[in-house]
Every structure is written in C-alpha cells, then in structure tokens.
Design an enzyme around this catalytic site. Structure first.
Site, PDB file in Angstrom:
ATOM      1  N   ARG A 181      11.571   3.846   3.122  1.00 55.83           N
ATOM      2  CA  ARG A 181      11.204   2.730   4.196  1.00 55.83           C
ATOM      3  C   ARG A 181      12.563   1.836   4.520  1.00 55.83           C
ATOM      4  O   ARG A 181      13.044   1.536   3.432  1.00 55.83           O
ATOM      5  CB  ARG A 181      10.249   1.650   3.572  1.00 55.83           C
ATOM      6  CG  ARG A 181       9.900   0.749   4.508  1.00 55.83           C
ATOM      7  CD  ARG A 181       8.690   0.025   4.296  1.00 55.83           C
ATOM      8  NE  ARG A 181       7.492   0.680   4.664  1.00 55.83           N
ATOM      9  CZ  ARG A 181       6.166   0.126   4.627  1.00 55.83           C
ATOM     10  NH1 ARG A 181       6.166  -1.178   4.236  1.00 55.83           N
ATOM     11  NH2 ARG A 181       5.099   0.858   4.935  1.00 55.83           N
TER      12      ARG A 181
ATOM     13  N   HIS B 266       5.705   5.983  11.335  1.00 53.11           N
ATOM     14  CA  HIS B 266       5.108   5.891   9.850  1.00 53.11           C
ATOM     15  C   HIS B 266       4.157   6.863   9.891  1.00 53.11           C
ATOM     16  O   HIS B 266       2.842   6.714   9.980  1.00 53.11           O
ATOM     17  CB  HIS B 266       4.493   4.384  10.028  1.00 53.11           C
ATOM     18  CG  HIS B 266       4.073   4.076   8.381  1.00 53.11           C
ATOM     19  ND1 HIS B 266       4.190   5.005   7.290  1.00 53.11           N
ATOM     20  CD2 HIS B 266       3.668   2.791   8.059  1.00 53.11           C
ATOM     21  CE1 HIS B 266       3.941   4.156   6.412  1.00 53.11           C
ATOM     22  NE2 HIS B 266       3.513   2.934   6.627  1.00 53.11           N
TER      23      HIS B 266
ATOM     24  N   ARG C 118       0.730  -1.364  -0.171  1.00 52.63           N
ATOM     25  CA  ARG C 118      -0.002   0.099   0.114  1.00 52.63           C
ATOM     26  C   ARG C 118       0.758   1.294   0.257  1.00 52.63           C
ATOM     27  O   ARG C 118       0.715   2.270  -0.826  1.00 52.63           O
ATOM     28  CB  ARG C 118      -0.824   0.202   1.278  1.00 52.63           C
ATOM     29  CG  ARG C 118      -2.133  -0.730   1.229  1.00 52.63           C
ATOM     30  CD  ARG C 118      -2.625  -1.332   2.396  1.00 52.63           C
ATOM     31  NE  ARG C 118      -1.764  -2.485   2.709  1.00 52.63           N
ATOM     32  CZ  ARG C 118      -1.813  -3.684   2.407  1.00 52.63           C
ATOM     33  NH1 ARG C 118      -2.970  -3.877   1.850  1.00 52.63           N
ATOM     34  NH2 ARG C 118      -0.855  -4.633   2.930  1.00 52.63           N
ATOM     35  N   THR C 119       1.826   1.392   0.976  1.00 50.62           N
ATOM     36  CA  THR C 119       2.558   2.610   1.089  1.00 50.62           C
ATOM     37  C   THR C 119       3.416   2.717  -0.474  1.00 50.62           C
ATOM     38  O   THR C 119       3.522   4.037  -1.006  1.00 50.62           O
ATOM     39  CB  THR C 119       3.698   2.531   2.084  1.00 50.62           C
ATOM     40  OG1 THR C 119       2.858   2.022   3.459  1.00 50.62           O
ATOM     41  CG2 THR C 119       4.204   3.802   2.337  1.00 50.62           C
TER      42      THR C 119
ATOM     43  N   LYS D  54      25.646  -4.218  -3.573  1.00 48.64           N
ATOM     44  CA  LYS D  54      26.871  -4.121  -3.768  1.00 48.64           C
ATOM     45  C   LYS D  54      27.475  -3.337  -2.697  1.00 48.64           C
ATOM     46  O   LYS D  54      28.813  -3.310  -2.541  1.00 48.64           O
ATOM     47  CB  LYS D  54      27.160  -3.315  -5.203  1.00 48.64           C
ATOM     48  CG  LYS D  54      26.894  -3.669  -6.355  1.00 48.64           C
ATOM     49  CD  LYS D  54      26.944  -2.788  -7.426  1.00 48.64           C
ATOM     50  CE  LYS D  54      26.614  -3.216  -8.859  1.00 48.64           C
ATOM     51  NZ  LYS D  54      26.485  -2.042  -9.796  1.00 48.64           N
TER      52      LYS D  54
HETATM   53  C1  NCD Z   1       2.033  -1.137   8.222  1.00 49.03           C
HETATM   54  C2  NCD Z   1       3.668  -1.103   8.408  1.00 49.03           C
HETATM   55  O1  NCD Z   1       4.411  -1.064   7.355  1.00 49.03           O
HETATM   56  O2  NCD Z   1       3.861  -0.581   9.395  1.00 49.03           O
HETATM   57  N1  NCD Z   1       1.845  -1.063   6.708  1.00 49.03           N
HETATM   58  C3  NCD Z   1       1.299  -0.104   6.149  1.00 49.03           C
HETATM   59  O3  NCD Z   1       2.196   0.603   5.803  1.00 49.03           O
HETATM   60  N2  NCD Z   1       0.251  -0.267   5.598  1.00 49.03           N
HETATM   61  C4  NCD Z   1       1.507  -2.170   9.057  1.00 49.03           C
HETATM   62  C5  NCD Z   1       2.166  -3.536   9.197  1.00 49.03           C
HETATM   63  O4  NCD Z   1       3.192  -3.919   8.278  1.00 49.03           O
HETATM   64  O5  NCD Z   1       1.497  -4.186   9.871  1.00 49.03           O
END
Ligand code: NCD
Length: 328
Positions: A127, A155, A76-77, A106
């Site tokens: 991320r 997040h 999703r992100t 590398k």
């Molecule tokens: C979350 C995350 O990556 O922290 N997912 C997201 O971005 N919607 C929640 C999760 O991984 O449980």
C-alpha cells in the site's frame, strides 16, 4: 510438493468453475479480472469460508511467506492479509506499523525495498500513497506484487471483497442497481469497484457533492460501455431504487485545502429514517473506516452489511493468495 499439500489442493483447488489465470501474476488493477477468474475466485472464497468455519484454516501455503509493506495506515487490509496467510499455514513479514521502523526512514527507495523483501518472501502486498507506485514496484520485483491501495488510484482486493459481498448478500450481481455515495473523486475503492462491476449487467448511480464527483475518465468509461448511469448530489434521488448503497468516507488526507474538506465532510448521513425509504431487501456497504457518514443506529438494521463485508475480506484474500501462489 508434499503429500499433505497435494491432498489439500485436490479438495480445495479442484473442480472450481471458471479459470484461475492468476498464478504468479501481480495484482495491480481490476482490469485483470473477467467473469472467468471472478467465478473462480468467488467459488474458492466460499470454500475458504467453509475451511475457516470448520477447521480454522488449512495448510495450503505452508512455508510460504508474504511481505506486507504498508506506507499508509491500514486496519482491515493489513490484518486480513495477515490472517489470510496464517489461516493458510503461511506466515507474514509485517512492515505495517509505520515504515518509520524500516530502512525506508533512512531513505531507501521503493525499488530497493521490494527487491530486498522478495529475497525472503514469495509475494509482496503493498500500500502506497502515490498512484502508480505499486506498478513501479511490480516492475522491479520478480515475485508477485499485490496492490493494497495506491493513492487515489485503485484498491483491487477491496473491490473483489465488495463484489463477493454483493453476491453473498443478494445472490446475484446482474440486474442490480448500485449507488456509490460520498467521495467518488478520491475514493480508490469506488474507482476499482465501479470498473469491476462493468463485468456485469448493472445500473450505476453516483452520489456526491460537486467537488467530489467521480473522475471523468471513470464516468466516461461507464457511459461509453453503454451502462445506465446517473450522477446526482442528492441521496434521496437513489435511495428507493438502490439494491446496493455503497457509502464511503470523505478522504481527508487527499485534500490540499482543508477548508474544502470541512465544507463536504458531513454532506451525507445514512440514518434509519433514510433507510425507511429503501427497499426491504438491499444492502448498505462501506469499505470502512466510517467517520460519521453512517449513523451507529443503522448497525442494527439487517441490511447493514459492512461488518459481514469485513469478514468476506478474509475469505477473498485467502482465495487470492491461493490463486497467486498455487499452480492451478
Ligand atoms: C479504504 C482505503 O484504504 O482505500 N479502506 C480499506 O481498505 N478498507 C477506504 C478508506 O480509507 O476510506
């Protein structure tokens, strides 16, 4: 700036409530947000919804490029940042399908990788599995860096879309009782959302097994700020009073001892029977992915908001990208 962009700016970015203040900024933590920039972002996200529903998008970020660098899995992100940028007329360098295909494999360091990507891009979404690494990347990068999840830390963009969803679903945030359920220890979305909610007048309930309790510094922050808050391991304690039931997955990848994970992984199951005890007007939310903590039968319940929540991620990320990349 060309005429077309000026025109879109007039209609999209003008006359919004609150204040932007995010132009050119890194987005690292929810502590950067206050009622003013939240009001601005939420109103802009509403406009983004209209734009998508009427025209599919708008050329606000034409010729702008976003680098999406994901050192951890994401559906999703990453997808919503890509869709957000493209619906605003921009484009994306996606390093999302495993950094194994980039020079990271590398042995390239994070500072070198971000200092490279910013030569091509106007902003970087990152991320990373290590808490604090996004802040380190931001120190090296000249261009804005947006935190898309750093380990068990924060997040922030998820918390923004979570809050926007509450507002869209229930029409207000003030006065609500929000119950967080599941992995409150490792779940970074809970860490960000809880702190973001401290901009509002809410009651907070934390529901988790003992070993997954929210970090002490977080619960202390809530308590010290004078909030009505309670911790429990039993979801039945809160189901009747919750306006928002924010359910999370147990974060298997954060456990050093998988036997411990096995003990708690099936601790909660949100079922139609449980929801019979909930208010008729409330919402069940989840950042997703779910791995068994909400039964599929709940999806039919109008209070199940998690896929609408996903959709809101598009509008919020469009609003955030516009706020960061367009001078107000
Ligand atoms: C979350 C995350 O990556 O922290 N997912 C997201 O971005 N919607 C929640 C999760 O991984 O449980």
């Amino acid at each position: 700036m060309d005429q077309a962009i000026t025109g879109h700016r007039t209609t999209l970015l003008e006359g919004l409530p609150g204040k932007n203040g995010l132009y050119g900024q890194d987005i690292l933590a929810v502590s950067q947000f206050d009622r003013e920039n939240l009001d601005y972002l939420f109103a802009l996200a509403e406009r983004m919804r209209d734009v998508v529903e009427t025209d599919g998008g708008v050329d606000l970020l034409k010729h702008r490029v976003l680098a999406a660098l994901f050192y951890e899995p994401s559906t999703r992100t990453s997808a919503s940042f890509i869709a957000a940028m493209e619906r605003l007329g921009g484009s994306v360098i996606p390093i999302t399908q495993g950094v194994q295909f980039s020079s990271v494999s590398k042995g390239e360091s994070l500072p070198d990788t971000v200092r490279t990507l910013e030569q091509y891009a106007d902003a970087i979404v990152l991320r990373h599995p290590e808490t604090g690494s996004v802040a380190i990347a931001a120190r090296y990068a000249q261009k804005p860096v947006i935190n898309a999840g750093d380990g068990t830390g924060e997040h922030p963009t998820q918390a923004l879309l979570d809050l926007f969803t509450i507002l869209e679903e229930l029409g207000t945030i003030d006065g609500l009782t929000v119950a967080m359920v599941g992995d409150l220890r490792f779940g970074r979305t809970v860490h960000s959302l809880t702190q973001l909610l401290l901009n509002y007048d809410v009651r907070l309930r934390f529901v988790s097994p003992e070993i997954l309790r929210a970090p002490l510094d977080l619960t202390n922050k809530v308590r010290d700020a004078g909030y009505d808050m309670r911790e429990t391991y039993d979801v039945h304690d809160v189901i009747g009073e919750a306006d928002v039931l924010y359910v999370t997955r147990v974060q298997k990848e954060r456990f050093s001892d998988l036997a411990q994970y096995e003990q708690v992984k099936d601790y909660y199951l949100i079922s139609p029977a449980l929801l019979e005890r909930a208010k008729p007007k409330m919402v069940v939310m989840h950042p997703l992915p779910r791995v068994g903590e909400i039964s599929y039968e709940v999806d039919e319940d109008p209070r199940a908001a998690y896929f609408r929540q996903v959709r809101n991620g598009l509008y919020i990320r469009m609003a955030l990208l516009a706020a960061v990349l367009c001078p107000a």
